[in-house]
Motif scaffolding. Structure first.
Motif, mmCIF file in Angstrom:
data_model
loop_
_atom_site.group_PDB
_atom_site.id
_atom_site.type_symbol
_atom_site.label_atom_id
_atom_site.label_comp_id
_atom_site.label_asym_id
_atom_site.label_seq_id
_atom_site.Cartn_x
_atom_site.Cartn_y
_atom_site.Cartn_z
ATOM 1 N N LEU A 21 0.843 -1.206 0.000
ATOM 2 C CA LEU A 21 0.000 0.000 0.000
ATOM 3 C C LEU A 21 0.876 1.253 0.000
ATOM 4 C CD1 LEU A 21 -2.846 -0.928 2.501
ATOM 5 C CD2 LEU A 21 -3.035 -0.622 0.041
ATOM 6 N N ILE A 22 1.976 1.219 0.761
ATOM 7 C CA ILE A 22 2.838 2.385 0.835
ATOM 8 C C ILE A 22 3.709 2.498 -0.418
ATOM 9 C CG2 ILE A 22 4.441 3.635 2.324
ATOM 10 C CD1 ILE A 22 3.673 1.470 4.451
ATOM 11 N N ALA A 23 4.239 1.344 -0.847
ATOM 12 C CA ALA A 23 5.137 1.353 -2.003
ATOM 13 C C ALA A 23 4.441 1.912 -3.242
ATOM 14 C CB ALA A 23 5.640 -0.065 -2.268
ATOM 15 N N LEU A 24 3.124 1.680 -3.349
ATOM 16 C CA LEU A 24 2.389 2.187 -4.513
ATOM 17 C C LEU A 24 2.476 3.700 -4.590
ATOM 18 C CD1 LEU A 24 -0.702 -0.165 -4.388
ATOM 19 C CD2 LEU A 24 0.966 0.014 -6.233
ATOM 20 N N GLY A 25 2.410 4.361 -3.434
ATOM 21 C CA GLY A 25 2.498 5.818 -3.420
ATOM 22 C C GLY A 25 3.851 6.292 -3.930
ATOM 23 N N TYR A 26 4.933 5.647 -3.478
ATOM 24 C CA TYR A 26 6.277 6.030 -3.948
ATOM 25 C C TYR A 26 6.382 5.863 -5.454
ATOM 26 C CZ TYR A 26 8.469 6.166 0.683
ATOM 27 O OH TYR A 26 8.835 6.497 1.949
ATOM 28 N N THR A 27 5.896 4.719 -5.917
ATOM 29 C CA THR A 27 6.097 4.377 -7.309
ATOM 30 C C THR A 27 5.266 5.266 -8.230
ATOM 31 O OG1 THR A 27 6.842 2.303 -8.272
ATOM 32 C CG2 THR A 27 4.499 2.591 -8.110
ATOM 33 N N MET A 28 4.053 5.628 -7.795
ATOM 34 C CA MET A 28 3.216 6.471 -8.659
ATOM 35 C C MET A 28 3.789 7.874 -8.749
ATOM 36 S SD MET A 28 -0.730 5.346 -8.145
ATOM 37 C CE MET A 28 -0.863 5.952 -6.524
ATOM 38 N N ILE A 36 11.663 11.295 -5.751
ATOM 39 C CA ILE A 36 11.497 10.449 -4.583
ATOM 40 C C ILE A 36 10.838 11.284 -3.498
ATOM 41 C CG2 ILE A 36 12.661 9.075 -2.830
ATOM 42 C CD1 ILE A 36 14.923 8.667 -4.841
ATOM 43 N N ASN A 37 9.661 10.875 -3.078
ATOM 44 C CA ASN A 37 8.918 11.661 -2.101
ATOM 45 C C ASN A 37 9.251 11.164 -0.691
ATOM 46 O OD1 ASN A 37 7.128 13.132 -0.669
ATOM 47 N ND2 ASN A 37 5.298 12.169 -1.513
ATOM 48 N N ASN A 98 9.991 22.879 -12.322
ATOM 49 C CA ASN A 98 10.976 23.114 -13.379
ATOM 50 C C ASN A 98 12.356 23.378 -12.813
ATOM 51 O OD1 ASN A 98 9.256 22.739 -15.552
ATOM 52 N ND2 ASN A 98 8.388 24.778 -15.225
ATOM 53 N N SER A 99 12.542 23.040 -11.560
ATOM 54 C CA SER A 99 13.831 23.247 -10.925
ATOM 55 C C SER A 99 14.714 22.012 -11.146
ATOM 56 C CB SER A 99 13.571 23.500 -9.442
ATOM 57 O OG SER A 99 14.743 23.680 -8.754
ATOM 58 N N THR A 100 15.802 21.912 -10.412
ATOM 59 C CA THR A 100 16.646 20.724 -10.570
ATOM 60 C C THR A 100 15.939 19.512 -9.992
ATOM 61 O OG1 THR A 100 17.658 21.152 -8.441
ATOM 62 C CG2 THR A 100 18.780 22.021 -10.355
ATOM 63 N N ARG A 101 16.461 18.328 -10.308
ATOM 64 C CA ARG A 101 15.842 17.110 -9.795
ATOM 65 C C ARG A 101 16.041 16.968 -8.288
ATOM 66 N NH1 ARG A 101 14.569 12.838 -12.865
ATOM 67 N NH2 ARG A 101 15.369 11.495 -11.232
ATOM 68 N N LEU A 102 17.085 17.577 -7.788
ATOM 69 C CA LEU A 102 17.390 17.465 -6.364
ATOM 70 C C LEU A 102 16.402 18.280 -5.517
ATOM 71 C CD1 LEU A 102 19.654 15.910 -4.991
ATOM 72 C CD2 LEU A 102 21.015 17.988 -4.969
ATOM 73 N N ALA A 103 15.945 19.432 -6.051
ATOM 74 C CA ALA A 103 15.164 20.383 -5.246
ATOM 75 C C ALA A 103 13.898 19.781 -4.630
ATOM 76 C CB ALA A 103 14.851 21.619 -6.072
ATOM 77 N N PRO A 104 13.006 19.132 -5.423
ATOM 78 C CA PRO A 104 11.795 18.589 -4.776
ATOM 79 C C PRO A 104 12.103 17.510 -3.739
ATOM 80 C CG PRO A 104 11.780 18.162 -7.144
ATOM 81 C CD PRO A 104 12.993 18.952 -6.874
ATOM 82 N N LEU B 126 20.893 6.266 -5.752
ATOM 83 C CA LEU B 126 21.984 6.575 -4.846
ATOM 84 C C LEU B 126 21.429 6.952 -3.475
ATOM 85 C CD1 LEU B 126 25.050 6.773 -4.869
ATOM 86 C CD2 LEU B 126 24.756 9.219 -5.013
ATOM 87 N N ALA B 127 20.378 7.794 -3.464
ATOM 88 C CA ALA B 127 19.806 8.255 -2.200
ATOM 89 C C ALA B 127 19.398 7.069 -1.345
ATOM 90 C CB ALA B 127 18.616 9.164 -2.455
ATOM 91 N N ILE B 128 18.690 6.122 -1.942
ATOM 92 C CA ILE B 128 18.160 5.023 -1.141
ATOM 93 C C ILE B 128 19.240 4.025 -0.768
ATOM 94 C CG2 ILE B 128 17.387 3.661 -3.122
ATOM 95 C CD1 ILE B 128 15.465 3.990 0.094
ATOM 96 N N VAL B 129 20.169 3.772 -1.694
ATOM 97 C CA VAL B 129 21.207 2.791 -1.372
ATOM 98 C C VAL B 129 22.140 3.348 -0.293
ATOM 99 C CG1 VAL B 129 23.137 1.464 -2.267
ATOM 100 C CG2 VAL B 129 21.074 1.648 -3.598
ATOM 101 N N THR B 130 22.475 4.636 -0.375
ATOM 102 C CA THR B 130 23.325 5.217 0.667
ATOM 103 C C THR B 130 22.585 5.220 2.002
ATOM 104 O OG1 THR B 130 22.593 7.385 -0.071
ATOM 105 C CG2 THR B 130 24.763 6.661 -0.782
#
Lengths: 316, 331
Positions: A21-28, A36-37, A98-104, B126-130
């Motif tokens: 149930l939880i993994a579905l939220g991450y994956t969606m 990655i939330n 529209n920011s970097t992938r790291l920001a969210p 990387l985030a999750i494996v680290t």
């Protein structure tokens, strides 16, 4: 022996369905936003607290509550958390699209921290006993003990997952979500309401996570503000194991992880001659994750995508 | 992310005031700290260790743009290296500087061993494996009782000494840490300006393009990872030597998140920003002690607000050490 196997299988299925149930939220969320939330584990925690709040306001004594009232509270709580999820996306993630992938991801770390401490301030940091949503009757199945709580969790989880499956694969809203997940820019060009799809994902993901939280708290009879961290990590591991972005993958990964954990708890001390105790269960899970990623970097059911086309590329 | 400001145009006159003020305040604070009470010197020492950790992690997060959530594992490697090689636990008593060297090499080795399988994978993993790796190290340290003392940790570590000079009082560690931070910051800053640092920036901004112009992205990422691990491990040695006690408690996931938070709040990819971020995150809790949990809630919200409103952090990337030096000497 047969009884033990049945009992352990049911244990693994119970834990696995909560992970799923939880993994579905991450994956969606990953499927639609490639993000990655980290706050998703907190939706799980909020679910348990929302249900507890609902119980103490509307029912008081859980013993006298009817099945209908409990179901209403269950759905009230998960829908409330779903709306919280949509709100969080609007405030904390949408400005960063529209920011970097790291920001969210960093923003979601902030959300996670705020939610945990927020609940700590409101409800106290100590664990609180949680009344089970299911009667605590024990059944004897071929020598193994299976509780009604476990059966209730399995039924609830499978109903919810079937609902998600129908939503994604058989409804118009599902087509929109799948289109955005396939390619956000193309979907946008075709006139699909991308914001609607993202909101839908941020509604159904936290909803399922919250349901997982209520079931988990019912199973163990306890909840705490920090309960989301470890379980969230496990569920996320499961999502990657199955192939992040893939809905069947998240379910498969969750059940594999749960079986590995249950088998590890039971077998590790025996296999290693008592050197490795059950506390190495998590080490085993992470080692399996790393090994699977080495052989199949996209996870078990994930689409193998080369790094060049996916990562660190801003999508305009 | 904004491009790094490396053009050699002259700084306008008004731009010199800030660097000079920053420099004078910094010198004043550095000179005044030894005259404070031991309690305050310990707080400053904690701050300096976090600055060291921040500089280390920033290489991976700020320069190469990879999210590492298990950094604290390398910190633990260093701390336990000192714990095992300078105590009665194994009956080994090596000199401090030798242990620093061993820990640095060990940290680098662990970083490479972890990085080789992971960095070839999609960056998100990387985030999750680290994170998982950090947990594995913590669980191991907690459970291998015969080696690490388990949850009780290792107590009564040797007093550190360098060339016969004993380092035991907080003020000794203050000078040791200050020198270490200065050396590490200078090396890391020079690395950022080197061709390797430019490769990191290229990977951060667009990995495809970086690969397109012939950068071996896996090796460059590995170099970032190993350098960061080395610094984390050295910080761990100094931490263990100053506490003279190590236990798994110091290496929880929250520590990793705290260091990430520090970098984000201060200024991603900027050494001066990290110093500011560490100062806020370490000194603020001391000042706001009576607000207990509220300050953590505040930090979480501040992190979200900063990421959205000021993605570069409090100190912008353009106000780096280079700007400070050029501002001071008017070049």
């Amino acid at each position: 022996m047969l009884g033990t196997i049945i009992q352990q299988t049911v244990n693994a299925l119970t834990i696995g369905s909560i992970y799923a149930l939880i993994a579905l939220g991450y994956t969606m969320v990953y499927g639609v936003l490639r993000m990655i939330n980290f706050a998703h584990g907190e939706m799980f925690m909020l679910g348990a607290y929302a249900a507890f709040l609902g119980l103490s306001i509307f029912i008081g004594d859980i013993g006298g509550a009817g099945a209908f009232a409990l179901t209403a509270i269950f759905f009230g709580a998960v829908i409330a958390v779903g709306l919280v999820g949509v709100g969080i996306e609007r405030i904390a993630y949408k400005p960063l699209r529209n920011s970097t992938r790291l920001a969210p991801m960093l923003s979601s770390l902030g959300v996670s921290l705020s939610l945990v401490t927020g609940i700590q301030i409101l409800a106290g940091p100590q664990p609180v006993g949680f009344p089970s949503f299911f009667p605590a009757t024990r059944l004897d199945v071929l020598g193994g003990t299976v509780t009604l709580v476990q059966i209730g969790i399995l039924i609830a989880a499978f109903v919810l997952m079937f609902g998600l499956y129908m939503l994604v694969n058989r409804s118009r809203a599902g087509i929109i979500v799948r289109a955005v997940s396939e390619s956000r820019p193309t979907a946008q060009l075709l006139g699909i309401n991308v914001n609607l799809a993202i909101s839908l994902v941020f509604f159904s993901g936290p909803l399922l996570g919250a349901a997982g939280g209520i079931l988990y708290a019912s199973y163990y009879g306890i909840m705490s503000p920090s309960m989301g961290a470890v379980i969230g990590l496990k569920a996320f591991t499961a999502a990657i194991l199955g192939g992040i972005g893939s809905i069947p993958g998240a379910m498969l990964g969750s059940f594999i992880l749960a079986f590995v954990e249950v088998a590890g708890t039971a077998l590790l001390p025996i296999v290693s001659g008592g050197i490795l105790g059950t506390e190495y269960r998590d080490v085993l899970s992470f080692t399996i994750l790393i090994l699977v990623l080495l052989v199949r970097p996209a996870g078990i059911l994930g689409t193998p995508v080369s790094e060049e086309s996916m990562v660190y590329k801003r999508e305009f | 992310m904004s491009s790094t400001d490396t053009t050699m145009q002259s700084i306008p006159r008004t731009g010199r005031l800030v660097p000079i003020v920053v420099f004078i305040v910094a010198i004043a604070l550095i000179a005044l700290t030894p005259f404070l009470g031991n309690y305050y010197i310990r707080v400053v020492n904690g701050l300096l260790i976090y600055i060291l950790l921040g500089i280390g992690l920033n290489i991976v997060i700020g320069y190469a743009g990879l999210l590492d959530l298990g950094f604290v594992a390398f910190y633990a490697v260093g701390a336990y290296t000192y714990g095992l090689l300078a105590s009665a636990q194994l009956g080994i008593h090596l000199p401090f500087l030798l242990i620093v060297l061993i820990a640095a090499l060990l940290g680098m080795l662990v970083g490479i061993l972890l990085g080789v399988p992971v960095l070839k994978l999609r960056g998100d993993y990387l985030a999750i494996v680290t994170l998982g790796f950090g947990e594995i190290i913590r669980i191991l340290v907690n459970n291998v009782d015969w080696l690490t003392g388990g949850p009780k940790g290792i107590a009564r570590l040797d007093k550190a000494s360098i060339f016969g000079i004993e380092i035991a009082r907080p003020v000794d560690f203050y000078w040791l840490l200050l020198v270490t931070v200065f050396i590490v910051a200078t090396i890391v800053w020079r690395m950022e300006k080197s061709i390797l640092g430019k490769a990191w920036a290229a990977i951060r901004e667009d990995q495809d393009a970086a690969r397109g112009i012939g950068i071996n992205t896996t090796n460059a990422k590995l170099a970032a990872f190993a350098t960061s691990a080395t610094i984390g491990s050295i910080a761990g040695v100094i931490f263990a030597a100053s506490q003279r006690f190590v236990s798994p408690e110091s290496f929880s996931l929250q520590e990793s998140v705290l260091i990430v938070l520090m970098i984000v709040i201060g200024g991603i990819g900027n050494i001066l920003g990290i110093i500011a971020g560490a100062a806020i995150l370490i000194l603020l809790p001391e000042v706001l002690r009576e607000f207990a949990e509220w300050r953590i809630l505040f930090l979480g919200l501040l992190m979200i607000a900063l990421i959205i409103l000021r993605p570069a952090g409090i100190v912008p990337r353009s106000f780096g050490p280079e700007r400070l030096i050029r501002g001071l000497f008017g070049k």
